[in-house]
Design an enzyme around this catalytic site. Structure first.
Site, PDB file in Angstrom:
ATOM      1  N   LEU A  45       3.996   2.208  -4.674  1.00 31.73           N
ATOM      2  CA  LEU A  45       3.497   0.889  -5.050  1.00 31.73           C
ATOM      3  C   LEU A  45       1.958   0.826  -5.584  1.00 31.73           C
ATOM      4  O   LEU A  45       1.345  -0.247  -6.375  1.00 31.73           O
ATOM      5  CB  LEU A  45       3.497  -0.330  -4.110  1.00 31.73           C
TER       6      LEU A  45
ATOM      7  N   GLY B 127       0.833  -1.288  -0.006  1.00 32.82           N
ATOM      8  CA  GLY B 127       0.098   0.016   0.113  1.00 32.82           C
ATOM      9  C   GLY B 127       0.781   1.285   0.168  1.00 32.82           C
ATOM     10  O   GLY B 127       0.173   2.333   0.033  1.00 32.82           O
ATOM     11  N   GLN B 128       2.302   0.987  -0.174  1.00 26.03           N
ATOM     12  CA  GLN B 128       3.053   2.409   0.119  1.00 26.03           C
ATOM     13  C   GLN B 128       2.611   3.090  -1.507  1.00 26.03           C
ATOM     14  O   GLN B 128       2.188   2.509  -2.481  1.00 26.03           O
ATOM     15  CB  GLN B 128       4.358   1.920   0.003  1.00 26.03           C
ATOM     16  N   GLN B 129       2.729   4.632  -1.288  1.00 26.07           N
ATOM     17  CA  GLN B 129       2.342   5.371  -2.413  1.00 26.07           C
ATOM     18  C   GLN B 129       3.008   4.830  -3.652  1.00 26.07           C
ATOM     19  O   GLN B 129       2.380   4.838  -4.819  1.00 26.07           O
ATOM     20  CB  GLN B 129       2.830   6.869  -2.028  1.00 26.07           C
TER      21      GLN B 129
END
Length: 201
Positions: A82, A78-80
């Protein structure tokens, strides 16, 4: 003769397979939720220690068999940086689980923004949506009732698909089985729009 029997056995044991994407911001509890689901529905499965679950870089894959079907879960990071990869998986998915950290009030607008961008993608049109207000075991978290109006603002994007917003605790397992069972029924109802893949077990 063996080939005939083997083919017949495969026919009898094959399951309809549905692919479920688990999306949400980093640290929302997506991997913990997947582990809780596998623990609840897979006999003798011992889930990972929640303390050892780290931020997902890439994706985690898990499967459970329930009500005669196989659910294949793709838990995406969920990192920006990704999030831009999520749409590569949309066309193959049969449902979305969107996980919200209900204890992180500061990031709620960010989570809503990411949700809106995700849900308006054409590849997800009509796909069932389960929105989870996670971390309900924490004392100061937002309730599902508080979160619901925030995400219902996207009602025009959600459209007429099956959609449920519900409280869960991936850590304690509370609400996990109810959500999965609802999802199975919704996916089956939507099968004529997005038919399952056949999986030979």
């Amino acid at each position: 003769m063996y080939t005939l029997l083997n083919g017949f056995y495969k026919y009898l044991t094959q399951k309809d397979e549905y692919c479920i994407l688990i999306l949400g911001l980093d640290n929302a509890g997506k991997t913990t939720y997947l582990e809780a689901a596998k623990t609840k529905f897979t006999k003798n499965y011992r889930g990972m220690n929640p303390n050892k679950i780290t931020t997902t870089v890439g994706l985690n894959i898990g499967q459970i068999d329930i009500q005669g079907v196989r659910l294949s879960f793709w838990d995406l990071g969920g990192q920006q940086e990704l999030q831009s990869l999520w749409d590569k998986y949309y066309s193959e998915s049969h449902a979305i689980i969107y996980v919200i950290d209900s204890n992180d009030r500061e990031r709620m607008p960010e989570s809503k923004e990411v949700f809106d961008k995700m849900i308006c993608n054409d590849y997800l049109s009509g796909v069932p949506l389960l929105v989870l207000a996670n971390k309900q075991d924490l004392p100061d978290c937002m309730s599902a009732r508080e979160i619901k109006p925030v995400f219902q603002e996207a009602g025009h994007l959600i459209g007429r698909r099956d959609c449920l917003i519900m409280p869960v605790s991936a850590l304690t397992g509370e609400g996990v089985d109810e959500g999965i069972k609802w999802l199975v029924e919704s996916i089956k109802r939507n099968g004529f729009v997005r038919p399952p893949k056949c999986d030979d077990t």
